[in-house]
Design a protein around this motif. Structure first.
Motif, PDB file in Angstrom:
ATOM      1  N   GLY A 129     -11.925  22.269  -4.148  1.00  0.00           N
ATOM      2  CA  GLY A 129     -10.675  22.183  -3.406  1.00  0.00           C
ATOM      3  C   GLY A 129     -10.361  20.794  -2.903  1.00  0.00           C
ATOM      4  O   GLY A 129     -11.136  19.849  -3.057  1.00  0.00           O
ATOM      5  N   GLU A 130      -9.192  20.667  -2.300  1.00  0.00           N
ATOM      6  CA  GLU A 130      -8.742  19.391  -1.747  1.00  0.00           C
ATOM      7  C   GLU A 130      -9.466  19.107  -0.436  1.00  0.00           C
ATOM      8  O   GLU A 130     -10.036  20.000   0.192  1.00  0.00           O
ATOM      9  N   ILE A 131      -9.403  17.852  -0.006  1.00  0.00           N
ATOM     10  CA  ILE A 131      -9.981  17.487   1.282  1.00  0.00           C
ATOM     11  C   ILE A 131      -8.884  16.943   2.181  1.00  0.00           C
ATOM     12  O   ILE A 131      -7.813  16.547   1.724  1.00  0.00           O
ATOM     13  N   ALA A 132      -9.149  16.927   3.464  1.00  0.00           N
ATOM     14  CA  ALA A 132      -8.176  16.411   4.423  1.00  0.00           C
ATOM     15  C   ALA A 132      -7.986  14.911   4.227  1.00  0.00           C
ATOM     16  O   ALA A 132      -8.922  14.201   3.843  1.00  0.00           O
ATOM     17  N   VAL A 133      -6.764  14.452   4.487  1.00  0.00           N
ATOM     18  CA  VAL A 133      -6.477  13.028   4.346  1.00  0.00           C
ATOM     19  C   VAL A 133      -6.339  12.398   5.722  1.00  0.00           C
ATOM     20  O   VAL A 133      -6.003  13.062   6.695  1.00  0.00           O
ATOM     21  N   SER A 134      -6.613  11.120   5.786  1.00  0.00           N
ATOM     22  CA  SER A 134      -6.506  10.370   7.037  1.00  0.00           C
ATOM     23  C   SER A 134      -5.966   8.988   6.702  1.00  0.00           C
ATOM     24  O   SER A 134      -6.714   8.085   6.344  1.00  0.00           O
ATOM     25  N   LYS A 135      -4.656   8.840   6.794  1.00  0.00           N
ATOM     26  CA  LYS A 135      -4.016   7.625   6.337  1.00  0.00           C
ATOM     27  C   LYS A 135      -4.373   6.441   7.224  1.00  0.00           C
ATOM     28  O   LYS A 135      -4.429   6.545   8.445  1.00  0.00           O
ATOM     29  N   VAL A 136      -4.614   5.291   6.599  1.00  0.00           N
ATOM     30  CA  VAL A 136      -4.893   4.056   7.306  1.00  0.00           C
ATOM     31  C   VAL A 136      -3.810   3.042   6.944  1.00  0.00           C
ATOM     32  O   VAL A 136      -2.919   3.304   6.143  1.00  0.00           O
ATOM     33  N   ALA A 137      -3.889   1.858   7.538  1.00  0.00           N
ATOM     34  CA  ALA A 137      -2.900   0.816   7.264  1.00  0.00           C
ATOM     35  C   ALA A 137      -3.067   0.295   5.843  1.00  0.00           C
ATOM     36  O   ALA A 137      -4.178   0.217   5.320  1.00  0.00           O
ATOM     37  N   THR A 138      -1.953  -0.076   5.219  1.00  0.00           N
ATOM     38  CA  THR A 138      -2.003  -0.630   3.875  1.00  0.00           C
ATOM     39  C   THR A 138      -2.382  -2.104   3.913  1.00  0.00           C
ATOM     40  O   THR A 138      -2.335  -2.751   4.951  1.00  0.00           O
ATOM     41  N   GLY A 139      -2.726  -2.608   2.732  1.00  0.00           N
ATOM     42  CA  GLY A 139      -3.106  -4.008   2.622  1.00  0.00           C
ATOM     43  C   GLY A 139      -2.217  -4.763   1.663  1.00  0.00           C
ATOM     44  O   GLY A 139      -0.995  -4.689   1.743  1.00  0.00           O
ATOM     45  N   GLY A 140      -2.823  -5.480   0.706  1.00  0.00           N
ATOM     46  CA  GLY A 140      -2.117  -6.391  -0.185  1.00  0.00           C
ATOM     47  C   GLY A 140      -0.953  -5.774  -0.928  1.00  0.00           C
ATOM     48  O   GLY A 140      -0.914  -4.579  -1.188  1.00  0.00           O
ATOM     49  N   VAL A 141       0.022  -6.588  -1.267  1.00  0.00           N
ATOM     50  CA  VAL A 141       1.234  -6.100  -1.935  1.00  0.00           C
ATOM     51  C   VAL A 141       1.462  -6.812  -3.261  1.00  0.00           C
ATOM     52  O   VAL A 141       2.567  -6.819  -3.778  1.00  0.00           O
ATOM     53  N   SER A 142       0.441  -7.414  -3.822  1.00  0.00           N
ATOM     54  CA  SER A 142       0.581  -8.037  -5.135  1.00  0.00           C
ATOM     55  C   SER A 142      -0.737  -7.924  -5.885  1.00  0.00           C
ATOM     56  O   SER A 142      -1.808  -7.841  -5.286  1.00  0.00           O
ATOM     57  N   LEU A 143      -0.629  -7.898  -7.213  1.00  0.00           N
ATOM     58  CA  LEU A 143      -1.796  -7.842  -8.084  1.00  0.00           C
ATOM     59  C   LEU A 143      -2.002  -9.207  -8.723  1.00  0.00           C
ATOM     60  O   LEU A 143      -1.037  -9.889  -9.087  1.00  0.00           O
ATOM     61  N   THR A 144      -3.253  -9.597  -8.880  1.00  0.00           N
ATOM     62  CA  THR A 144      -3.581 -10.879  -9.492  1.00  0.00           C
ATOM     63  C   THR A 144      -4.606 -10.659 -10.598  1.00  0.00           C
ATOM     64  O   THR A 144      -5.145  -9.570 -10.762  1.00  0.00           O
ATOM     65  N   GLY A 145      -4.868 -11.710 -11.371  1.00  0.00           N
ATOM     66  CA  GLY A 145      -5.932 -11.647 -12.365  1.00  0.00           C
ATOM     67  C   GLY A 145      -5.545 -11.008 -13.679  1.00  0.00           C
ATOM     68  O   GLY A 145      -6.417 -10.586 -14.441  1.00  0.00           O
TER      69      GLY A 145
END
Length: 266
Positions: free
Chosen positions: A134-150
Protein backbone atom coordinates in the motif's frame (compact mmCIF):
# COMPACT_ATOMS: atom_id res chain seq x y z
CA UNK A 1 36.19 3.68 -5.30
CA UNK A 2 33.68 5.94 -3.56
CA UNK A 3 31.71 4.13 -0.89
CA UNK A 4 29.17 6.87 -0.16
CA UNK A 5 26.95 6.23 -3.20
CA UNK A 6 26.07 2.60 -2.52
CA UNK A 7 24.35 0.91 0.39
CA UNK A 8 24.24 -2.80 1.13
CA UNK A 9 20.97 -4.57 1.91
CA UNK A 10 22.07 -5.45 5.45
CA UNK A 11 22.79 -1.79 6.17
CA UNK A 12 19.46 -0.71 4.71
CA UNK A 13 17.66 -3.04 7.11
CA UNK A 14 19.05 -0.94 9.96
CA UNK A 15 18.52 2.45 8.25
CA UNK A 16 16.11 4.78 10.05
CA UNK A 17 16.84 8.30 8.80
CA UNK A 18 16.85 8.25 4.99
CA UNK A 19 13.88 8.64 2.67
CA UNK A 20 13.57 5.49 0.54
CA UNK A 21 12.39 5.61 -3.07
CA UNK A 22 11.18 2.66 -5.13
CA UNK A 23 12.06 3.23 -8.82
CA UNK A 24 10.97 -0.11 -10.29
CA UNK A 25 9.73 0.14 -13.88
CA UNK A 26 9.39 -1.85 -17.09
CA UNK A 27 9.69 -0.38 -20.57
CA UNK A 28 7.62 -3.32 -21.86
CA UNK A 29 4.81 -2.66 -19.36
CA UNK A 30 4.85 0.91 -17.97
CA UNK A 31 2.34 0.02 -15.23
CA UNK A 32 4.35 -2.91 -13.89
CA UNK A 33 6.47 -0.90 -11.49
CA UNK A 34 3.45 0.63 -9.79
CA UNK A 35 1.81 -2.78 -9.51
CA UNK A 36 4.94 -4.28 -8.00
CA UNK A 37 5.10 -1.43 -5.51
CA UNK A 38 1.50 -2.02 -4.45
CA UNK A 39 2.18 -5.75 -4.11
CA UNK A 40 5.19 -5.23 -1.89
CA UNK A 41 7.96 -2.70 -1.26
CA UNK A 42 10.58 -1.75 1.29
CA UNK A 43 8.74 -0.32 4.31
CA UNK A 44 8.46 3.45 4.15
CA UNK A 45 9.38 3.65 0.48
CA UNK A 46 7.74 6.15 -1.85
CA UNK A 47 7.21 5.24 -5.50
CA UNK A 48 8.48 7.42 -8.36
CA UNK A 49 7.50 6.43 -11.88
CA UNK A 50 9.93 6.83 -14.79
CA UNK A 51 7.28 8.14 -17.18
CA UNK A 52 5.15 10.18 -14.79
CA UNK A 53 7.73 11.56 -12.34
CA UNK A 54 11.23 11.23 -13.77
CA UNK A 55 10.46 12.32 -17.36
CA UNK A 56 8.36 14.91 -19.14
CA UNK A 57 5.81 14.22 -21.91
CA UNK A 58 7.23 12.97 -25.20
CA UNK A 59 7.41 15.51 -28.02
CA UNK A 60 8.13 15.13 -31.72
CA UNK A 61 11.84 15.36 -30.95
CA UNK A 62 13.86 15.22 -27.76
CA UNK A 63 13.80 11.48 -27.18
CA UNK A 64 11.52 8.90 -25.59
CA UNK A 65 12.16 10.08 -22.02
CA UNK A 66 12.73 13.84 -22.02
CA UNK A 67 14.10 15.27 -18.81
CA UNK A 68 11.41 16.36 -16.35
CA UNK A 69 10.63 20.00 -15.71
CA UNK A 70 12.97 20.78 -12.79
CA UNK A 71 10.35 22.72 -10.84
CA UNK A 72 7.82 19.91 -11.15
CA UNK A 73 10.50 17.38 -10.21
CA UNK A 74 11.48 19.39 -7.12
CA UNK A 75 7.82 19.60 -6.11
CA UNK A 76 7.34 15.86 -6.59
CA UNK A 77 10.41 15.15 -4.50
CA UNK A 78 9.13 17.54 -1.82
CA UNK A 79 5.89 15.55 -1.55
CA UNK A 80 8.08 12.52 -0.76
CA UNK A 81 9.76 14.50 1.99
CA UNK A 82 12.89 15.08 -0.09
CA UNK A 83 14.61 18.46 -0.02
CA UNK A 84 18.09 19.53 -1.15
CA UNK A 85 19.87 18.06 1.89
CA UNK A 86 17.72 14.98 2.51
CA UNK A 87 19.43 11.60 2.70
CA UNK A 88 17.82 9.34 0.10
CA UNK A 89 18.17 5.67 -0.78
CA UNK A 90 16.84 4.51 -4.16
CA UNK A 91 16.32 1.03 -5.52
CA UNK A 92 14.92 -0.91 -8.45
CA UNK A 93 15.11 -4.52 -9.62
CA UNK A 94 16.82 -4.00 -12.98
CA UNK A 95 20.52 -3.51 -12.26
CA UNK A 96 20.21 0.18 -11.31
CA UNK A 97 18.55 1.11 -14.62
CA UNK A 98 15.91 3.39 -13.07
CA UNK A 99 17.32 4.13 -9.63
CA UNK A 100 20.33 5.66 -11.37
CA UNK A 101 18.00 7.99 -13.29
CA UNK A 102 16.77 9.39 -9.96
CA UNK A 103 20.36 9.58 -8.71
CA UNK A 104 21.43 11.59 -11.76
CA UNK A 105 18.40 13.91 -11.62
CA UNK A 106 18.96 14.71 -7.96
CA UNK A 107 22.64 15.36 -8.56
CA UNK A 108 21.72 17.53 -11.53
CA UNK A 109 19.36 19.56 -9.32
CA UNK A 110 22.16 20.10 -6.82
CA UNK A 111 20.55 17.88 -4.19
CA UNK A 112 22.37 15.49 -1.89
CA UNK A 113 23.14 12.47 -4.06
CA UNK A 114 21.10 9.37 -3.20
CA UNK A 115 22.67 6.08 -2.29
CA UNK A 116 21.65 3.21 -4.55
CA UNK A 117 20.81 -0.19 -3.10
CA UNK A 118 23.47 -2.63 -4.25
CA UNK A 119 21.73 -5.66 -5.72
CA UNK A 120 18.35 -3.95 -5.70
CA UNK A 121 15.09 -5.15 -4.24
CA UNK A 122 16.03 -8.81 -4.59
CA UNK A 123 19.12 -8.33 -2.44
CA UNK A 124 16.97 -6.73 0.25
CA UNK A 125 14.54 -9.66 0.21
CA UNK A 126 17.42 -12.14 0.37
CA UNK A 127 18.81 -10.25 3.36
CA UNK A 128 15.59 -10.90 5.25
CA UNK A 129 13.58 -7.81 4.38
CA UNK A 130 9.83 -8.09 4.96
CA UNK A 131 7.82 -6.13 2.35
CA UNK A 132 5.12 -3.62 3.17
CA UNK A 133 2.06 -3.03 1.01
CA UNK A 134 0.00 0.00 0.00
CA UNK A 135 0.78 3.70 -0.09
CA UNK A 136 2.53 5.55 2.72
CA UNK A 137 1.79 8.90 4.29
CA UNK A 138 3.46 11.92 2.72
CA UNK A 139 5.13 14.81 4.50
CA UNK A 140 5.92 17.65 2.14
CA UNK A 141 9.10 19.67 2.70
CA UNK A 142 10.47 22.81 1.05
CA UNK A 143 11.62 22.52 -2.55
CA UNK A 144 15.14 23.16 -3.74
CA UNK A 145 16.88 23.77 -7.08
CA UNK A 146 14.94 24.85 -10.15
CA UNK A 147 17.37 23.96 -12.93
CA UNK A 148 19.11 20.85 -14.23
CA UNK A 149 22.79 20.78 -15.14
CA UNK A 150 25.26 18.29 -16.58
CA UNK A 151 23.43 17.46 -19.81
CA UNK A 152 23.34 18.55 -23.43
CA UNK A 153 20.80 18.61 -26.24
CA UNK A 154 21.56 17.88 -29.90
CA UNK A 155 23.17 21.29 -30.46
CA UNK A 156 25.29 20.90 -27.35
CA UNK A 157 26.33 17.46 -28.50
CA UNK A 158 27.46 18.77 -31.86
CA UNK A 159 29.47 21.49 -30.15
CA UNK A 160 31.13 19.00 -27.82
CA UNK A 161 31.90 16.68 -30.73
CA UNK A 162 33.55 19.55 -32.58
CA UNK A 163 35.76 20.04 -29.53
CA UNK A 164 36.85 16.38 -29.59
CA UNK A 165 34.80 14.77 -26.82
CA UNK A 166 34.68 11.01 -26.41
CA UNK A 167 31.10 9.93 -27.11
CA UNK A 168 29.92 6.75 -25.36
CA UNK A 169 26.97 4.61 -26.42
CA UNK A 170 25.63 2.73 -23.38
CA UNK A 171 23.34 0.29 -25.17
CA UNK A 172 23.86 -3.41 -25.75
CA UNK A 173 26.50 -4.24 -28.35
CA UNK A 174 23.97 -5.60 -30.85
CA UNK A 175 22.00 -2.37 -30.76
CA UNK A 176 25.18 -0.31 -30.97
CA UNK A 177 26.28 -2.28 -34.04
CA UNK A 178 22.86 -1.91 -35.65
CA UNK A 179 22.23 -5.66 -35.72
CA UNK A 180 18.91 -5.21 -33.96
CA UNK A 181 16.76 -2.35 -32.70
CA UNK A 182 13.74 -3.39 -30.63
CA UNK A 183 12.53 0.10 -29.67
CA UNK A 184 13.57 2.93 -31.98
CA UNK A 185 12.72 3.16 -35.71
CA UNK A 186 16.36 3.34 -36.84
CA UNK A 187 19.21 0.97 -35.95
CA UNK A 188 22.86 1.91 -35.48
CA UNK A 189 24.81 4.42 -33.42
CA UNK A 190 25.94 8.02 -33.54
CA UNK A 191 29.04 8.27 -35.75
CA UNK A 192 32.23 8.30 -33.70
CA UNK A 193 30.70 6.75 -30.58
CA UNK A 194 32.41 3.94 -28.69
CA UNK A 195 30.44 1.25 -26.89
CA UNK A 196 30.43 0.62 -23.12
CA UNK A 197 27.17 -1.28 -22.36
CA UNK A 198 25.47 -0.20 -19.15
CA UNK A 199 24.78 -3.81 -18.11
CA UNK A 200 28.52 -4.34 -17.66
CA UNK A 201 28.53 -2.07 -14.61
CA UNK A 202 26.86 -4.81 -12.52
CA UNK A 203 26.92 -8.59 -12.31
CA UNK A 204 23.94 -10.87 -12.98
CA UNK A 205 22.69 -10.26 -9.44
CA UNK A 206 22.67 -6.51 -9.99
CA UNK A 207 25.66 -5.83 -7.76
CA UNK A 208 28.17 -3.20 -8.81
CA UNK A 209 31.50 -4.61 -9.94
CA UNK A 210 34.76 -3.93 -8.14
CA UNK A 211 36.78 -0.82 -8.86
CA UNK A 212 39.25 -2.82 -10.92
CA UNK A 213 36.46 -4.37 -12.98
CA UNK A 214 34.84 -0.97 -13.55
CA UNK A 215 38.15 0.40 -14.78
CA UNK A 216 38.35 -2.52 -17.22
CA UNK A 217 34.79 -1.72 -18.32
CA UNK A 218 35.82 1.83 -19.17
CA UNK A 219 39.29 1.13 -20.54
CA UNK A 220 40.96 4.07 -22.26
CA UNK A 221 37.72 6.06 -22.25
CA UNK A 222 38.22 6.73 -18.55
CA UNK A 223 41.23 8.87 -19.47
CA UNK A 224 39.28 11.06 -21.90
CA UNK A 225 39.29 14.74 -21.05
CA UNK A 226 35.65 15.14 -22.10
CA UNK A 227 33.03 12.39 -21.97
CA UNK A 228 29.46 12.49 -23.29
CA UNK A 229 27.25 9.51 -22.45
CA UNK A 230 24.07 8.39 -24.19
CA UNK A 231 21.82 5.35 -24.50
CA UNK A 232 18.43 4.88 -26.12
CA UNK A 233 16.53 7.60 -24.29
CA UNK A 234 18.78 9.03 -21.57
CA UNK A 235 17.82 6.55 -18.84
CA UNK A 236 20.25 3.63 -18.70
CA UNK A 237 23.11 5.96 -19.64
CA UNK A 238 22.77 7.09 -16.03
CA UNK A 239 24.06 3.68 -14.90
CA UNK A 240 27.30 4.42 -16.75
CA UNK A 241 27.34 7.93 -15.30
CA UNK A 242 26.86 6.45 -11.83
CA UNK A 243 29.79 4.08 -12.36
CA UNK A 244 31.96 7.00 -13.44
CA UNK A 245 30.99 8.85 -10.26
CA UNK A 246 32.04 5.80 -8.24
CA UNK A 247 35.43 6.12 -9.93
CA UNK A 248 35.66 9.80 -9.05
CA UNK A 249 34.49 11.38 -12.31
CA UNK A 250 31.52 13.72 -11.91
CA UNK A 251 32.20 15.73 -15.07
CA UNK A 252 30.82 13.52 -17.90
CA UNK A 253 27.77 14.94 -19.69
CA UNK A 254 24.50 13.17 -20.45
CA UNK A 255 23.12 13.56 -23.97
CA UNK A 256 19.58 13.69 -22.65
CA UNK A 257 17.68 12.78 -25.84
CA UNK A 258 20.17 10.04 -26.71
CA UNK A 259 19.71 7.77 -29.74
CA UNK A 260 15.93 8.20 -29.82
CA UNK A 261 16.41 11.95 -30.31
CA UNK A 262 19.37 11.68 -32.67
CA UNK A 263 17.74 9.16 -35.03
CA UNK A 264 14.49 11.17 -35.14
CA UNK A 265 16.40 13.84 -37.05
CA UNK A 266 17.62 11.57 -39.86
Amino acid sequence: MRDDLLIEADDLLAERDAVIVDCRFSLADPLEGSRLYQTGHIPGAHYLDLNQDLSSPVQQQGGRHPLPDPLLLAERLAVCGIGPTTSVIAYDDTRLAYASRLWWLMRSLGYCQPKLLNGGYRAWLEAGGVPAVGEIAVSKVATGGVSLTGFCDIDGLRALQSEGCTLVDSREERRYRGLEEPIDPVAGHIPGAVNHPWQSVTDQQGRVLSEQELRVHWGESLKAESLVIYCGSGVTACVNLFSLALLGRDDPVLYAGSWSDWCSRL
